[in-house]
Write an enzyme that holds these catalytic residues in place. Structure first.
Site, short mmCIF file in Angstrom:
data_model
loop_
_atom_site.label_atom_id
_atom_site.label_comp_id
_atom_site.label_asym_id
_atom_site.label_seq_id
_atom_site.Cartn_x
_atom_site.Cartn_y
_atom_site.Cartn_z
N ARG A 8 -7.68 -7.80 -9.69
CA ARG A 8 -8.42 -9.04 -10.00
C ARG A 8 -9.87 -8.69 -10.29
NH1 ARG A 8 -11.18 -8.85 -5.13
NH2 ARG A 8 -9.86 -8.16 -3.41
N LYS A 23 0.82 -1.22 0.00
CA LYS A 23 0.00 0.00 0.00
C LYS A 23 0.85 1.26 0.00
CE LYS A 23 -2.90 -3.02 -0.02
NZ LYS A 23 -3.25 -3.47 -1.37
#
Ligand code: MV4
Length: 682
Positions: free
Chosen positions: A296, A120
Site C-alpha cells: 500500500r 510473513k
C-alpha cells in the site's frame, strides 16, 4: 497532470490520508467521494470532497471497515475507482477482489499480491531463491516443538519468535537461551492465536540494534518498476513510527543500489502493481535483511515525495487507470534532492504512557506551509477528537538542502504549530528533534529508550516570560477584540502602566511564585525569587479561537531577544517555547483557596441569605462585606479575604443554603494583586 484518468473516485478512508489523496485527485480534475462515520460528519475530509456518503455507525468495524457499505457507496455514486489509503481495507485481499468483481478499480496491487505478502512466513518462503537476503531463520510449515527446537539450535541465540500471520511487531518474543525456549514458544503461540487467529511461528536470529530502513518501490501493470530510494524509520515507540526521513543517513551509493534492487526483486516476484514498500533491517555492518512488504501507500510517503519531486498518488492513479509510469521516468532519471524529515503528531498523552487522548481541539494553528514545509492534516480547529480511530492527527514534513537544514526547518515549523484542548505528543517530538543524538543521526530501533533520560529531564520554567506577558497585557487594551472582563479595560487603565506591580504566577504543575516588577526606562526590572531580570517586550494580537487569544510575544530578557507565540485565556497562559510549551494558571478562583485559608466565601453554617451587597464585576477591598447571612437567629457577614474582583454571586436574598455551600466566586486580578501587595507592604 491534465490527462484523463478517472471521472470520479471514492476515498475509502478518513483523516489526513483522505485529504491528501483528494488534493492530487482535484489537481487532475477527478471528482472525489468521501465516506464517513457518524463521528466524522463534520470532518475535514468530508468537507473537502465533492460528494460524501454517510456510512452510519461509529466504530471502524461499523463504518470504514465494512466493505459492503464501502462498495455500496462506490456503486451509488458511480465512482470508477477506490483509493483505500492506509489501514482499514488497504491490505484486505478480499476487498481488493470484491472491487475487481464489482468492476471498480482498486487503487493498489492485485488481491493475489496482497495475499502473497500478508503471511510473513510464506512471504519469506517465496523469496528463498530470489537473491533477497533474509535473516537466518526458519519459516517452514512444520510447527512441532521438536522441529522448532532443532531449528533454534541451528540458528543460535539470541533469537526471535514471530507470528507468521503477524507483522508490525505484534506477538514477537526474544529468546535468550535454550532454557526458556519451550515456554517462550508456548507463550508466542498463545499471543499469535489470540491476535491473528493463527498460531504458526517463525524463528529468526535476533539482530542487535538494527535500523529500520525501507525502500519505496513502484510498478506499473506492464512489469516496469523503479525504486524511489529509502526511508529510515528507526525512531519508533512500541512499533509505532514517530519520525521518518529520506534518504537514510549513512547510506552509500552502492548500498542504496543493492537495497533498491533487492526491493524491486521482491515486487517483481509477486508481479506487484502500484506503490509498495519493502522493509529491511539494516545492521551496523551495512548488512540488510528483508523483513516484510507493505502492499500500500504508506503514512511516511511524503518524505520520498519531497526528495524525488514525485507525486506518488498521481502515479497510483495512472497505474490504476491502466497507464504506465510517466514517459520520462527511469531509474537513472530519478533524483535525490536534499533531505526530508517527517514527524507524526498523535493525540496521546506522553505523561500517561502515551495513551490515546480525546477531546476538543480548542486550538489548532498550523505553521505556514511553503516549498520546504508540508503539513498533511486531517483535522481543523474545533474538531472533536474521538476515541474510535487511529490517534494520528497530522504529519509535519520539512525539506532542506541537507539533513541539518531539514531538521532546522522542521523544528521551526513544529515550534510554530500551536495546539491545545487535546493532549498531543507535540512537545515530546520537539524534544526528540532537539537531541544531539538525533542531530548526529545515531538512529536505531531503540532510539527513544536509549535517550529516555534526556527526554524526560524537566525543563526550566520560564517565569519571566509569563510575568512579561502579564505586564504587557494592558498594552493590548487599545487593540480590537479586547474582552470586556479584562480588568484593565473595564477600569480604564488602557494605556497608563503602573510603575510597580506584584504578580502572582502559577505554573500548571502548581508551583507559585510572587514577582515584583518595577517600571524603568527600558521596561521592567523583575524580582523573581532571588533573581533580578530586566524585561522588555511587545505583545501583539494575532487571532482568536473561542475564549483563547492568540498572541505573539517579542521579548527581551536581560538583553536576549526572543519571539514566541502564546495562547491566553482568562484562566490559562500557554507559552509555545522553541523547546516545548509551558502552561501557567491565571486568575485562580479565590473561592478554592478561601475554603482552606479563610472560610470566608462559603456558608459557615446552614441558613438563609439575607442580603447580597455586591454584583459580579465589582472590585472589592479586603474586609469588605459581600453578603449577609442569617443562621441560628444570628447575622453573619461574609467578607472579602483580600482585594479581588467579584466573579460570580451564586445565591440571592431569601435563598436557603447548606453549610459549606460556595456563596460567591472571587478572582484575584492583577489589579487586585497590586492592591494586596501594597497592603502587605504598608
Ligand atoms: C527483528 C528485530 C531484530 N531481529 N527481527 C519489529 C517490527 C517487526 N516488523 C520486526 N521487528 C523487529 N524484527 C530480527 N530478526 C528487531 C525488530 C524491532 C524493530 C524493527 C523495526 C523497527 C522497530 C523495531 C523495534 C523493536 C524491534
Amino acid at each position: 497532470m491534465t490527462e484523463h484518468l478517472f471521472n470520479k473516485i471514492l476515498i475509502a478512508n478518513r483523516g489526513e490520508i483522505a485529504v491528501r489523496v483528494m488534493r492530487t485527485a482535484k489537481a487532475l480534475g477527478i471528482r472525489t467521494v468521501a465516506i464517513y462515520s457518524d463521528a466524522d460528519a463534520s470532518a475535514l475530509h468530508v468537507q473537502q470532497a465533492d460528494e460524501a456518503i454517510a456510512l452510519g455507525g461509529v466504530t471502524a468495524a461499523e463504518s470504514y471497515l465494512d466493505m459492503h457499505k464501502v462498495l455500496d457507496a462506490a456503486r451509488a455514486t458511480g465512482a470508477e475507482a477506490i483509493h483505500p489509503g492506509y489501514g482499514f481495507l488497504s491490505e484486505n485481499a478480499a476487498f481488493a477482489r470484491a472491487c475487481e468483481d464489482a468492476g471498480i478499480a482498486f487503487i493498489g496491487p492485485s488481491a493475489a499480491a496482497i495475499e502473497a505478502m500478508g503471511d510473513k512466513a510464506s512471504a519469506k518462503a517465496l523469496l528463498a531463491d530470489s537473491g533477497v537476503p533474509l535473516v537466518p531463520g526458519y519459516h517452514g510449515d512444520e510447527q512441532s516443538d521438536e522441529r522448532l527446537s532443532t531449528e533454534a539450535e541451528r540458528i543460535g541465540y539470541p533469537l526471535l519468535l514471530k507470528a507468521s500471520a503477524g507483522g508490525g511487531g505484534k506477538g514477537m518474543r526474544i529468546v535468550l537461551s535454550a532454557a526458556t525456549l519451550h515456554d517462550d514458544i508456548a507463550a508466542a503461540r498463545r499471543e499469535a492465536r489470540s491476535a491473528f487467529g493463527d498460531d504458526r511461528l517463525l524463528i529468526e536470529k535476533y539482530l542487535i540494534r538494527p535500523r529500520h530502513v525501507e525502500v519505496q518501490v513502484f510498478m506499473d501493470s506492464f512489469g516496469n518498476g523503479v525504486y524511489l530510494f529509502e526511508r529510515d524509520c528507526s525512531v519508533q515507540r512500541r512499533h509505532q513510527k514517530v519520525i521518518e526521513e529520506a534518504p537514510a543517513p549513512g547510506m552509500t551509493a552502492a548500498l542504496r543500489q543493492r537495497m533498491g534492487e533487492a526491493a524491486l526483486a521482491v515486487a517483481q516476484r509477486i508481479q506487484y502493481r502500484g506503490a509498495g514498500t519493502v522493509e529491511f533491517l539494516l545492521d551496523a555492518n551495512h548488512e540488510f535483511f528483508f523483513m516484510e512488504m507493505n502492499t500500500r501507500l504508506q503514512v511516511e510517503h511524503p518524505v520520498t515525495e519531497m526528495i524525488t519531486g514525485v507525486d506518488l498518488v498521481y502515479w497510483q492513479l495512472r497505474v490504476a487507470a491502466g497507464k504506465g509510469l510517466p514517459q520520462d521516468v527511469s531509474q537513472q532519471s530519478l533524483p535525490i534532492n536534499g533531505h526530508a524529515i517527517e514527524i507524526r503528531l498523535y493525540a496521546e498523552d506522553p505523561d500517561n504512557h502515551f495513551l490515546p487522548a480525546i477531546g476538543r481541539l480548542k486550538l489548532w494553528q498550523a505553521p505556514e506551509r511553503s516549498a520546504s514545509v508540508r503539513l498533511d492534516s486531517g483535522v481543523q480547529q474545533g474538531d472533536e477528537v474521538s476515541p474510535y480511530y487511529d490517534p494520528m492527527l497530522a504529519k509535519l514534513i520539512a525539506h532542506g538542502r541537507d539533513r541539518t537544514e531539514a531538521l532546522h526547518n522542521l523544528r521551526t515549523a513544529l515550534a510554530a504549530l500551536q495546539v491545545d484542548g487535546v493532549k498531543t505528543n507535540r512537545d515530546f517530538l520537539l524534544r526528540l528533534l532537539s537531541l544531539e543524538a538525533f542531530a548526529n543521526a545515531e538512529l536505531s530501533t531503540d532510539f527513544i529508550e536509549r535517550n529516555q533520560h534526556e527526554l524526560t529531564q524537566p525543563l526550566p520554567t520560564h517565569w519571566e516570560l509569563a510575568a512579561l506577558t502579564e505586564l504587557l497585557l494592558p498594552t493590548l487594551a487599545s487593540q480590537p477584540q479586547q474582552q470586556a472582563h479584562d480588568p484593565w479595560h473595564a477600569d480604564g487603565f488602557q494605556s497608563a502602566l503602573p510603575a510597580q506591580r506584584v504578580l502572582r504566577l502559577e505554573s500548571a504543575a502548581g508551583d507559585v511564585l510572587r514577582a515584583r516588577a518595577r517600571a524603568n526606562d527600558q521596561g521592567w526590572n523583575l524580582q523573581l525569587a532571588d533573581q533580578s531580570v530586566q524585561l522588555q517586550g511587545r505583545l501583539e494580537l494575532k487571532g482568536q479561537a473561542d475564549d483563547i487569544r492568540l498572541l505573539q510575544l517579542e521579548a527581551r530578557v536581560n538583553g536576549q531577544q526572543q519571539s514566541l507565540p502564546l495562547a491566553l485565556s482568562e484562566h490559562e497562559l500557554l507559552l509555545f517555547l522553541p523547546q516545548g510549551s509551558q502552561r501557567f494558571v491565571r486568575n485562580r478562583w479565590l473561592g478554592e483557596q478561601a475554603q482552606d485559608d479563610h472560610g470566608g466565601l462559603t456558608a459557615p453554617m446552614a441558613g438563609q441569605v439575607l442580603e447580597v451587597k455586591v454584583q459580579p464585576g465589582e472590585q472589592v477591598e479586603a474586609g469588605q462585606v459581600l453578603m449577609i447571612m442569617e443562621a441560628m437567629k444570628m447575622e453573619h457577614s461574609i467578607r472579602a479575604p483580600q482585594a479581588a474582583l467579584v466573579q460570580a454571586v451564586l445565591y440571592q436574598a431569601g435563598d436557603q443554603v447548606a453549610e459549606g455551600t460556595e456563596l460567591l466566586q472571587l478572582e484575584i486580578t492583577a489589579e487586585a494583586e497590586a492592591e494586596n501587595a501594597a497592603e502587605a507592604d504598608a
